[in-house]
Design an enzyme around this catalytic site. Structure first.
Site, PDB file in Angstrom:
ATOM      1  N   ARG A  76     -14.136  13.104   5.666  1.00 47.71           N
ATOM      2  CA  ARG A  76     -14.085  14.541   6.000  1.00 47.71           C
ATOM      3  C   ARG A  76     -13.305  14.741   7.303  1.00 47.71           C
ATOM      4  O   ARG A  76     -13.640  14.162   8.344  1.00 47.71           O
ATOM      5  CB  ARG A  76     -15.507  15.091   6.090  1.00 47.71           C
ATOM      6  CG  ARG A  76     -15.507  16.583   6.296  1.00 47.71           C
ATOM      7  CD  ARG A  76     -16.876  17.169   6.145  1.00 47.71           C
ATOM      8  NE  ARG A  76     -17.018  18.268   7.079  1.00 47.71           N
ATOM      9  CZ  ARG A  76     -18.052  19.078   7.125  1.00 47.71           C
ATOM     10  NH1 ARG A  76     -19.048  18.920   6.274  1.00 47.71           N
ATOM     11  NH2 ARG A  76     -18.102  20.051   8.006  1.00 47.71           N
ATOM     12  N   LYS A 121     -28.013  20.049   6.538  1.00 46.09           N
ATOM     13  CA  LYS A 121     -28.115  21.259   5.718  1.00 46.09           C
ATOM     14  C   LYS A 121     -27.735  21.004   4.262  1.00 46.09           C
ATOM     15  O   LYS A 121     -28.432  21.422   3.342  1.00 46.09           O
ATOM     16  CB  LYS A 121     -27.233  22.388   6.278  1.00 46.09           C
ATOM     17  CG  LYS A 121     -27.587  22.825   7.689  1.00 46.09           C
ATOM     18  CD  LYS A 121     -26.807  24.050   8.115  1.00 46.09           C
ATOM     19  CE  LYS A 121     -25.323  23.837   8.282  1.00 46.09           C
ATOM     20  NZ  LYS A 121     -24.950  23.018   9.466  1.00 46.09           N
ATOM     21  N   ARG A 142     -17.098  21.563  17.672  1.00 46.74           N
ATOM     22  CA  ARG A 142     -18.041  22.205  16.741  1.00 46.74           C
ATOM     23  C   ARG A 142     -19.408  22.374  17.387  1.00 46.74           C
ATOM     24  O   ARG A 142     -20.065  23.397  17.193  1.00 46.74           O
ATOM     25  CB  ARG A 142     -18.151  21.376  15.450  1.00 46.74           C
ATOM     26  CG  ARG A 142     -16.906  21.529  14.569  1.00 46.74           C
ATOM     27  CD  ARG A 142     -16.743  20.368  13.623  1.00 46.74           C
ATOM     28  NE  ARG A 142     -17.745  20.340  12.585  1.00 46.74           N
ATOM     29  CZ  ARG A 142     -18.051  19.237  11.885  1.00 46.74           C
ATOM     30  NH1 ARG A 142     -17.451  18.082  12.162  1.00 46.74           N
ATOM     31  NH2 ARG A 142     -18.946  19.285  10.940  1.00 46.74           N
ATOM     32  N   ARG A 159     -20.584  10.118   8.603  1.00 50.13           N
ATOM     33  CA  ARG A 159     -20.092  10.872   7.445  1.00 50.13           C
ATOM     34  C   ARG A 159     -18.556  10.849   7.404  1.00 50.13           C
ATOM     35  O   ARG A 159     -17.951  10.707   6.347  1.00 50.13           O
ATOM     36  CB  ARG A 159     -20.605  12.315   7.505  1.00 50.13           C
ATOM     37  CG  ARG A 159     -20.192  13.158   6.309  1.00 50.13           C
ATOM     38  CD  ARG A 159     -20.861  14.516   6.315  1.00 50.13           C
ATOM     39  NE  ARG A 159     -20.476  15.321   7.471  1.00 50.13           N
ATOM     40  CZ  ARG A 159     -21.057  16.477   7.807  1.00 50.13           C
ATOM     41  NH1 ARG A 159     -22.041  16.958   7.080  1.00 50.13           N
ATOM     42  NH2 ARG A 159     -20.645  17.152   8.869  1.00 50.13           N
ATOM     43  N   ARG A 215     -23.399  32.283  10.803  1.00 50.65           N
ATOM     44  CA  ARG A 215     -23.203  31.406  11.959  1.00 50.65           C
ATOM     45  C   ARG A 215     -23.034  32.214  13.238  1.00 50.65           C
ATOM     46  O   ARG A 215     -22.884  31.634  14.315  1.00 50.65           O
ATOM     47  CB  ARG A 215     -21.931  30.571  11.747  1.00 50.65           C
ATOM     48  CG  ARG A 215     -22.195  29.142  11.282  1.00 50.65           C
ATOM     49  CD  ARG A 215     -20.837  28.496  11.086  1.00 50.65           C
ATOM     50  NE  ARG A 215     -20.836  27.062  11.143  1.00 50.65           N
ATOM     51  CZ  ARG A 215     -20.887  26.262  10.089  1.00 50.65           C
ATOM     52  NH1 ARG A 215     -21.031  26.763   8.879  1.00 50.65           N
ATOM     53  NH2 ARG A 215     -20.796  24.957  10.240  1.00 50.65           N
TER      54      ARG A 215
END
Ligand code: AMP
Length: 191
Positions: free
Chosen positions: A134, A13, A145, A128, A89
């Site tokens: 992160r 995204k 998640r 990532r 969401r």
């Protein structure tokens, strides 16, 4: 033109938002980035957000909706078009967004749904995590998640299909290939 970019965590995204902004000149609002910024600045919202984000849970709808509306209302550029990345969401967020846009005399035109196989999502998030540090890109939080995504966020796909706004995009492939599919879908429906 107002766009929602929609997809599982790790579906690309953020990356695709950057490309869409470049081409269509929209204001980028990423709720995840907004919350990470609150955490970095140690604000009261940041304190609350940190607990949820670190567990891979969603921030409560009422708080998230208020934050989103305040940002859009405070940005004069939002009138010219926004890309919402990571919001809505949940169904209550999507319903609140419809009401909010209507109050502004505006609407969402396209929901870009990036569809990516689950194994690829996990690989991308782990990569990532290693590259950016992160905090929620760790194996345990990633599992939570994805579970939350399946339970609370996937119903939005049907919600937006019913509204005739869902543009299904194959989210596997190179960044440019995916962006071409997005551009084609937007331009076709704008024509
Ligand atoms: P993201 O950067 O979009 O993957 O978001 C990172 C985290 O921020 C999510 O796992 C949630 O904990 C929180 N978050 C971001 N956007 C929302 C939202 N619209 N509703 C609830 N929580 C959110």
């Amino acid at each position: 033109m107002n766009v929602v970019i929609f997809g599982a965590p790790g579906s690309g995204k953020g990356t695709q938002s950057e490309k869409i902004i470049e081409k269509y000149g929209l204001l980028h609002i990423s709720t995840g980035e907004v919350l990470r910024d609150h955490i970095a600045r140690k604000t009261p919202v940041g304190q609350i957000a940190k607990t949820y984000i670190s567990q891979g849970q969603l921030i409560p709808d009422s708080l998230m909706i208020r934050i989103l509306e305040e940002i859009v209302d405070s940005e004069p550029k939002a009138k010219e078009g926004v890309i919402l990345d990571g919001f809505p969401r949940t169904i209550p967020q999507a319903e609140a967004l419809n009401r909010f846009m209507e109050r502004r005399g505006d609407k969402i035109h396209h929901v870009i749904g990036l569809e990516v196989p689950e194994e690829e999502l996990v690989e991308r998030m782990l990569r990532r995590g290693q590259q950016t540090g992160r905090a929620d890109d760790n194996p345990e939080t990633i599992t939570n998640r994805l579970k939350v995504y399946h339970e609370s966020t996937t119903p939005l796909r049907d919600f937006y299909i019913k509204e005739g706004k869902y543009r299904q995009i194959n989210g596997s492939g190179s960044v440019d290939e995916i962006f071409n599919s997005i551009s084609e879908a937007i331009d076709k429906h704008n024509a």
